[in-house]
Design a protein around this motif. Structure first.
Motif, PDB file in Angstrom:
ATOM      1  N   GLY A   1       8.938  42.248 -19.112  1.00  0.00           N
ATOM      2  CA  GLY A   1       8.481  41.705 -17.834  1.00  0.00           C
ATOM      3  C   GLY A   1       9.204  42.335 -16.663  1.00  0.00           C
ATOM      4  O   GLY A   1       8.600  42.671 -15.631  1.00  0.00           O
TER       5      GLY A   1
ATOM      6  N   SER B   1       9.809  36.798 -14.658  1.00  0.00           N
ATOM      7  CA  SER B   1       9.709  37.415 -15.983  1.00  0.00           C
ATOM      8  C   SER B   1      10.353  36.557 -17.082  1.00  0.00           C
ATOM      9  O   SER B   1      10.012  36.706 -18.256  1.00  0.00           O
TER      10      SER B   1
ATOM     11  N   ALA C   1       7.934  34.867 -19.359  1.00  0.00           N
ATOM     12  CA  ALA C   1       7.364  35.630 -20.480  1.00  0.00           C
ATOM     13  C   ALA C   1       8.181  35.380 -21.746  1.00  0.00           C
ATOM     14  O   ALA C   1       7.635  35.317 -22.850  1.00  0.00           O
TER      15      ALA C   1
ATOM     16  N   GLU D   1       0.524  36.375 -13.150  1.00  0.00           N
ATOM     17  CA  GLU D   1       0.543  35.327 -14.189  1.00  0.00           C
ATOM     18  C   GLU D   1      -0.196  35.784 -15.444  1.00  0.00           C
ATOM     19  O   GLU D   1       0.218  35.478 -16.571  1.00  0.00           O
TER      20      GLU D   1
ATOM     21  N   LEU E   1       2.158  38.052 -17.268  1.00  0.00           N
ATOM     22  CA  LEU E   1       3.224  37.252 -17.904  1.00  0.00           C
ATOM     23  C   LEU E   1       2.719  36.646 -19.217  1.00  0.00           C
ATOM     24  O   LEU E   1       3.412  36.680 -20.241  1.00  0.00           O
TER      25      LEU E   1
END
Length: 347
Positions: free
Chosen positions: A24, A32, A35, A126, A129
């Motif tokens: 990320g 990140s 993630a 998003e 992610l």
């Protein structure tokens, strides 16, 4: 203490979380660390479970994108918007059987809340992610050790358990050949031994069934339900054996047994000797029918005790037949490919 801890899954969770966050950051994504959380949630016990949960989370997220603009428009970019979102999204996800989507979608929605806007750039962030986290979870969960050896070992244990039960059953019908007399265990009744054997069998079959189910869930390209069907077959035989065990325990209350008991005991012993995965039971069923005809041709019982004993013996014979029919039906249900793969040249 540590026997029930899945160390491989623990390592995958830790590695997946770290790698997803790293990726990320490499992609320049905001938030990140989310993630990593998504990767953690995406690592399940089986491959199919991982794919199913991932599909539900992705579908749920895009559904959440339809609700979010209305919630932020009505409640603004504040806590009330998330509350309104959950009031609408949670029951819908339950109805659609995608509850896995609630936690992940909510986390991603809070990023819009923090940013105070929901534009194309924020939505793309998003989406990336979500794909980074779920993709890392799938990648790490592609490796799951096979259960075949564990299942085959459990098969051998189960079959040995059935052989032990049949040996004791034959010994009860032919006084002097059971485990009780062989080992001189005068303090332990055959009834207790039967119960212990059946209890052990039940435990082994349940364990085998769980491992067979995991094997099916981890098979993506070459799925087979052979082991799961095998365990189901043995479970059916166990139910019949438990019923047979009740009749055998009732016979212990009688002083002597007639010749029919010896014949059925010999049949039980023959079943024990030939009891294994590759036996289709046809020969045993033919032998059983011969025994049944011989018993029918014998004189009728004269006393009440004789009548009760003969009734119990006949029920044991019927139960043995059902036990063999279950195995025969299983053997007949196998495809040519399954016979070649799992039974080899045994047929």
């Amino acid at each position: 203490m540590f026997t029930h801890i899945n160390f491989l899954k623990t390592v995958k969770i830790a590695a997946g979380c770290v790698l997803a966050i790293w990726l990320g950051n490499l992609l320049g994504l905001n938030y990140s660390s989310s993630a990593g959380v998504i990767a953690l949630l995406s690592i399940h016990d089986t491959r199919k479970e991982t794919f199913r949960a991932t599909g539900k989370r992705i579908a749920g997220f895009f559904m959440a994108l339809l609700f979010a603009p209305g919630c932020f428009f009505l409640a603004g970019f504040g806590p009330a918007a998330i509350g309104l979102f959950l009031l609408l999204f949670t029951p819908l996800s339950m109805v659609l059987h995608i509850p896995e989507a609630v936690s992940v979608s909510t986390v991603l929605m809070t990023h819009f809340l923090t940013e105070g806007k929901m534009g194309g750039e924020e939505i793309l962030n998003e989406i990336l992610l979500l794909l980074t986290g779920t993709g890392m979870g799938i990648l790490l969960n592609l490796y799951i050790p096979g259960k075949k050896r564990h299942i085959q070992r459990k098969q051998r244990q189960i079959e040995e358990g059935f052989r032990g039960f049949l040996q004791e059953a034959a010994g009860i019908l032919d006084r002097g050949k059971g485990e009780l007399e062989q080992e001189g265990k005068t303090a332990v009744s055959s009834k207790a031994i039967l119960e212990e054997r059946l209890k052990g069998l039940k435990s082994m079959i349940l364990q085998g069934e769980r491992e067979a189910f995991l094997d099916v869930e981890n098979s993506l390209l070459s799925e087979t339900r052979y082991y799961l069907r095998y365990m189901s077959m043995r479970k059916g035989q166990l139910m019949v054996s438990e019923r047979m065990g009740e009749c055998l325990k009732r016979l212990e209350g009688y002083e002597g047994l007639p010749d029919q008991a010896v014949r059925i005991g010999e049949l039980l012993e023959l079943t024990r000797v030939t009891f294994h995965e590759f036996n289709n039971a046809r020969g045993l069923l033919a032998k059983l029918e011969q025994t049944k005809e011989k018993i029918k041709g014998q004189p009728l019982p004269e006393t009440r005790d004789e009548f009760e004993i003969r009734a119990l013996l006949y029920q044991i014979l019927l139960d043995l037949r059902q036990l063999l029919v279950i195995k025969k039906d299983f053997a007949d249900s196998l495809t040519a490919e399954e016979r070649k793969t799992f039974w080899g040249e045994a047929i």
